[in-house]
Design a protein around this motif. Structure first.
Motif, mmCIF file in Angstrom:
data_model
loop_
_atom_site.group_PDB
_atom_site.id
_atom_site.type_symbol
_atom_site.label_atom_id
_atom_site.label_comp_id
_atom_site.label_asym_id
_atom_site.label_seq_id
_atom_site.Cartn_x
_atom_site.Cartn_y
_atom_site.Cartn_z
ATOM 1 N N ASN A 137 0.819 -1.209 0.000
ATOM 2 C CA ASN A 137 0.000 0.000 0.000
ATOM 3 C C ASN A 137 0.854 1.260 0.000
ATOM 4 O OD1 ASN A 137 -2.259 -1.572 0.000
ATOM 5 N ND2 ASN A 137 -2.915 -1.083 2.070
ATOM 6 N N ILE A 138 1.925 1.236 0.795
ATOM 7 C CA ILE A 138 2.790 2.414 0.891
ATOM 8 C C ILE A 138 3.494 2.681 -0.431
ATOM 9 C CG2 ILE A 138 4.936 3.267 1.938
ATOM 10 C CD1 ILE A 138 4.024 2.079 4.574
ATOM 11 N N TYR A 139 4.097 1.667 -1.010
ATOM 12 C CA TYR A 139 4.899 1.868 -2.218
ATOM 13 C C TYR A 139 4.042 2.038 -3.471
ATOM 14 C CZ TYR A 139 9.250 1.193 0.244
ATOM 15 O OH TYR A 139 10.316 1.361 1.100
ATOM 16 N N MET A 140 2.753 1.719 -3.363
ATOM 17 C CA MET A 140 1.842 2.009 -4.470
ATOM 18 C C MET A 140 1.162 3.359 -4.293
ATOM 19 S SD MET A 140 0.044 -1.654 -5.399
ATOM 20 C CE MET A 140 -0.879 -0.886 -6.722
ATOM 21 N N GLY A 141 1.487 4.041 -3.184
ATOM 22 C CA GLY A 141 0.932 5.372 -2.951
ATOM 23 C C GLY A 141 -0.483 5.373 -2.426
ATOM 24 N N ILE A 142 -0.960 4.235 -1.932
ATOM 25 C CA ILE A 142 -2.307 4.178 -1.352
ATOM 26 C C ILE A 142 -2.230 4.728 0.070
ATOM 27 C CG2 ILE A 142 -4.217 2.666 -0.716
ATOM 28 C CD1 ILE A 142 -3.253 0.739 -2.894
ATOM 29 N N SER A 143 -2.873 5.875 0.283
ATOM 30 C CA SER A 143 -2.646 6.613 1.523
ATOM 31 C C SER A 143 -3.702 6.381 2.590
ATOM 32 C CB SER A 143 -2.556 8.120 1.221
ATOM 33 O OG SER A 143 -3.762 8.562 0.615
ATOM 34 N N HIS A 144 -4.497 5.340 2.453
ATOM 35 C CA HIS A 144 -5.473 5.049 3.496
ATOM 36 C C HIS A 144 -4.743 4.605 4.765
ATOM 37 C CE1 HIS A 144 -8.973 5.611 1.030
ATOM 38 N NE2 HIS A 144 -8.537 4.748 0.129
ATOM 39 N N ARG A 145 -5.029 5.272 5.843
ATOM 40 C CA ARG A 145 -4.295 5.006 7.081
ATOM 41 C C ARG A 145 -4.649 3.655 7.690
ATOM 42 N NH1 ARG A 145 -3.913 9.015 12.337
ATOM 43 N NH2 ARG A 145 -2.936 7.532 13.748
ATOM 44 N N THR A 146 -5.939 3.315 7.680
ATOM 45 C CA THR A 146 -6.405 2.134 8.418
ATOM 46 C C THR A 146 -5.740 0.837 7.974
ATOM 47 O OG1 THR A 146 -8.524 3.191 8.858
ATOM 48 C CG2 THR A 146 -8.426 0.794 9.092
ATOM 49 N N PRO A 147 -5.742 0.479 6.681
ATOM 50 C CA PRO A 147 -5.115 -0.804 6.309
ATOM 51 C C PRO A 147 -3.617 -0.835 6.558
ATOM 52 C CG PRO A 147 -5.738 0.444 4.345
ATOM 53 C CD PRO A 147 -6.355 1.143 5.503
ATOM 54 N N ILE A 148 -2.939 0.289 6.345
ATOM 55 C CA ILE A 148 -1.496 0.306 6.550
ATOM 56 C C ILE A 148 -1.162 0.086 8.023
ATOM 57 C CG2 ILE A 148 0.566 1.752 6.464
ATOM 58 C CD1 ILE A 148 -0.576 3.076 3.968
ATOM 59 N N THR A 149 -1.781 0.895 8.880
ATOM 60 C CA THR A 149 -1.486 0.806 10.313
ATOM 61 C C THR A 149 -1.893 -0.539 10.887
ATOM 62 O OG1 THR A 149 -1.825 3.193 10.514
ATOM 63 C CG2 THR A 149 -1.848 1.906 12.539
ATOM 64 N N ARG A 150 -3.074 -1.004 10.537
ATOM 65 C CA ARG A 150 -3.570 -2.258 11.101
ATOM 66 C C ARG A 150 -2.729 -3.454 10.670
ATOM 67 N NH1 ARG A 150 -10.223 -1.919 10.907
ATOM 68 N NH2 ARG A 150 -10.432 -0.322 12.538
ATOM 69 N N PHE A 151 -2.329 -3.480 9.422
ATOM 70 C CA PHE A 151 -1.559 -4.628 8.954
ATOM 71 C C PHE A 151 -0.143 -4.625 9.527
ATOM 72 C CE2 PHE A 151 -4.973 -5.323 5.960
ATOM 73 C CZ PHE A 151 -4.979 -6.698 5.836
ATOM 74 N N PHE A 152 0.434 -3.449 9.772
ATOM 75 C CA PHE A 152 1.721 -3.415 10.459
ATOM 76 C C PHE A 152 1.567 -3.918 11.901
ATOM 77 C CE2 PHE A 152 3.674 -0.130 7.451
ATOM 78 C CZ PHE A 152 4.541 -1.060 6.905
ATOM 79 N N LEU A 153 0.474 -3.545 12.553
ATOM 80 C CA LEU A 153 0.237 -4.008 13.923
ATOM 81 C C LEU A 153 0.010 -5.517 13.961
ATOM 82 C CD1 LEU A 153 -2.098 -1.198 15.351
ATOM 83 C CD2 LEU A 153 0.306 -1.598 15.876
#
Length: 232
Positions: A137-153
Motif C-alpha cells: 500500500n505504501i509503495y503504491m501510494g495508497i494513503s489510506h491510514r487504516t489498512p497500513i497501520t492495522r496490517f503493520f500491527l
C-alpha cells in the motif's frame, strides 16, 4: 461537450492515492518496517531450518558397540547416530529413529518444541504476509491510514508471537543440555538413557538467532506511526 461531473471523474483517479510529496512522506516513515520485513524473512527461514535439524542435543556416549562414532544427535523429531554394524568395513551408515505418537519416555520439552515451532512457522508466515500487504500500500501510494497501520500491527503481533514460540523450546532444550539431563529411550532406539556428556547442537544457536530476529522484526513493525500530514 463533457458532462459537468467529468472533471470530478478525471480527478477521481487520484482519490485514495498519495501525490508525489505525500508518497515520499509515507515511504520515509516505513524504513524500519522494511527492515522488519527483511529481518522477519531471515528469522522465519532460520526457524524453519532449526525445526528440521536433528542436531538439537549432541550426546557423547562411551559404549560404541552400536553407536560406532560415540556421538548421537537428539532432535525434536528423531534421534540419529552413526553405526558400522552390518556395514562393510570402511563404510558408515546413519541410523535414525523417529519419535512416533506420544511416548511417555520422551521428555515434554521435545514434544512442546514440535508444536511450538510449527506454530512459529505458521504465525511467522502470517506476519510476513501482513507486512507485505502494508508495504505494498505504501509503495503504491495508497494513503489510506487504516489498512497500513492495522496490517503493520497485525504483522508485528505475529512476529513477536512467533519469536516467543521459538525462544521457549530453544531455551528449554538448552537448559536440559546444560544440566546434562537424561532421556529414558525405549530399547528399540539402541540409545543409552544418559550420555557421558552432551552439548548444544547447531539447531539451538540457529533457533536463538531466529527468535531474536523475529522479536526485533515485531518491535519494528509495531513501532510504525502514520504521518499526520498525509490525508487518511
Amino acid at each position: 461537450m463533457f458532462p459537468s461531473s467529468t472533471p470530478l471523474l478525471l480527478h477521481g483517479k487520484a482519490r485514495g492515492r498519495a501525490g508525489p510529496h505525500k508518497m515520499s512522506s509515507l515511504i520515509g516513515t516505513s524504513h524500519l518496517q522494511l527492515a522488519s520485513f527483511a529481518l522477519g524473512t531471515i528469522g522465519w527461514i532460520l526457524c524453519t531450518i532449526s525445526m528440521g535439524l536433528v542436531e538439537w542435543r549432541v550426546w557423547h556416549v562411551d559404549n560404541t558397540t552400536i553407536i560406532s562414532s560415540g556421538i548421537a544427535w537428539v532432535g525434536i523429531w528423531k534421534v540419529c547416530f552413526i553405526s558400522y554394524i552390518h556395514v562393510s568395513p570402511g563404510y558408515e551408515e546413519q541410523f535414525c529413529h523417529k519419535f512416533s505418537g506420544y511416548d511417555s519416555s520422551i521428555p515434554g520439552e521435545i514434544y512442546a518444541a514440535q508444536g511450538l515451532l510449527v506454530i512459529a512457522m505458521v504465525t511467522g508466515l502470517l506476519g510476513l504476509s501482513a507486512t507485505i500487504f502494508a508495504l505494498r500500500n505504501i509503495y503504491m501510494g495508497i494513503s489510506h491510514r487504516t489498512p497500513i497501520t492495522r496490517f503493520f500491527l497485525v504483522g508485528g503481533f505475529f512476529y513477536v508471537f512467533a519469536g516467543l514460540c521459538v525462544l521457549i523450546p530453544v531455551s528449554y532444550n538448552f537448559y536440559s543440555v546444560t544440566h546434562n539431563q537424561s532421556i529414558a529411550f525405549p530399547p528399540s532406539y539402541y540409545m543409552p538413557s544418559s550420555p557421558v556428556a552432551q552439548e548444544a547442537g547447531a539447531a539451538i544457536p540457529i533457533g536463538i538467532i531466529a527468535a531474536i530476529l523475529l522479536l526485533l522484526s515485531g518491535s519494528f513493525s509495531l513501532s510504525y506511526r502514520f504521518p499526520v500530514t498525509t490525508n487518511t
